[in-house]
Enzyme design. Structure first.
Site, PDB file in Angstrom:
ATOM      1  N   ASN A 191      -5.454  -0.094   6.899  1.00 42.85           N
ATOM      2  CA  ASN A 191      -4.636  -1.128   6.098  1.00 42.85           C
ATOM      3  C   ASN A 191      -4.516  -0.517   4.730  1.00 42.85           C
ATOM      4  O   ASN A 191      -3.447  -0.877   4.060  1.00 42.85           O
ATOM      5  CB  ASN A 191      -5.523  -2.557   5.870  1.00 42.85           C
ATOM      6  CG  ASN A 191      -5.459  -3.302   7.036  1.00 42.85           C
ATOM      7  OD1 ASN A 191      -4.726  -3.063   8.112  1.00 42.85           O
ATOM      8  ND2 ASN A 191      -6.314  -4.268   7.016  1.00 42.85           N
ATOM      9  N   TYR A 192      -5.010   0.554   4.331  1.00 49.60           N
ATOM     10  CA  TYR A 192      -4.596   1.187   3.134  1.00 49.60           C
ATOM     11  C   TYR A 192      -3.514   2.049   3.360  1.00 49.60           C
ATOM     12  O   TYR A 192      -2.937   2.410   2.232  1.00 49.60           O
ATOM     13  CB  TYR A 192      -5.688   2.274   2.680  1.00 49.60           C
ATOM     14  CG  TYR A 192      -7.267   1.619   2.378  1.00 49.60           C
ATOM     15  CD1 TYR A 192      -7.403   0.431   2.118  1.00 49.60           C
ATOM     16  CD2 TYR A 192      -8.074   2.394   1.988  1.00 49.60           C
ATOM     17  CE1 TYR A 192      -8.786  -0.235   1.993  1.00 49.60           C
ATOM     18  CE2 TYR A 192      -9.520   2.068   1.721  1.00 49.60           C
ATOM     19  CZ  TYR A 192      -9.595   0.550   1.621  1.00 49.60           C
ATOM     20  OH  TYR A 192     -10.820  -0.046   1.101  1.00 49.60           O
ATOM     21  N   LYS A 193      -3.075   2.252   4.424  1.00 51.45           N
ATOM     22  CA  LYS A 193      -1.825   3.266   4.717  1.00 51.45           C
ATOM     23  C   LYS A 193      -1.650   4.400   4.033  1.00 51.45           C
ATOM     24  O   LYS A 193      -0.728   4.750   3.537  1.00 51.45           O
ATOM     25  CB  LYS A 193      -0.700   2.287   4.620  1.00 51.45           C
ATOM     26  CG  LYS A 193      -0.688   1.117   5.322  1.00 51.45           C
ATOM     27  CD  LYS A 193       0.632   0.247   5.265  1.00 51.45           C
ATOM     28  CE  LYS A 193       0.508  -0.978   6.240  1.00 51.45           C
ATOM     29  NZ  LYS A 193       1.407  -1.923   5.531  1.00 51.45           N
TER      30      LYS A 193
END
Length: 89
Positions: free
Chosen positions: A59-61
């Site tokens: 989710n941090y990408k």
């Protein structure tokens, strides 16, 4: 390649031994919101300054930026650990 300063190269982050005898550094570098060239520079600097455990998540990408930071820092990959949180149910 990023140079390690003389002072920071002498700092050692202690490890904690887990129940299965695996070890983890006691201090983690969190990579949340570190993206792009500035993120790569920040993560590479952290590695050069002694961090060996980096927190990362899908989710941090920023997984590509983390990989690039590891390459730029020049630290052996075997000396680094990444922690990924378990996804929410």
């Amino acid at each position: 390649m990023i140079e390690v300063s003389d002072i920071m190269s002498k700092i050692q982050i202690l490890n904690v031994v887990l129940n299965d005898n695996a070890t983890l550094p006691q201090i983690v570098f969190v990579t949340y919101r570190l993206n792009g060239s500035d993120g790569v520079a920040a993560m590479a600097s952290a590695i050069c300054n002694g961090y060996r455990l980096l927190d990362s998540a899908f989710n941090y990408k920023n997984e590509g930026a983390l990989g690039e930071a590891i390459r730029q820092a020049g630290a052996p990959r075997a000396n680094l650990q990444t922690a990924r949180p378990a996804p929410a149910p």
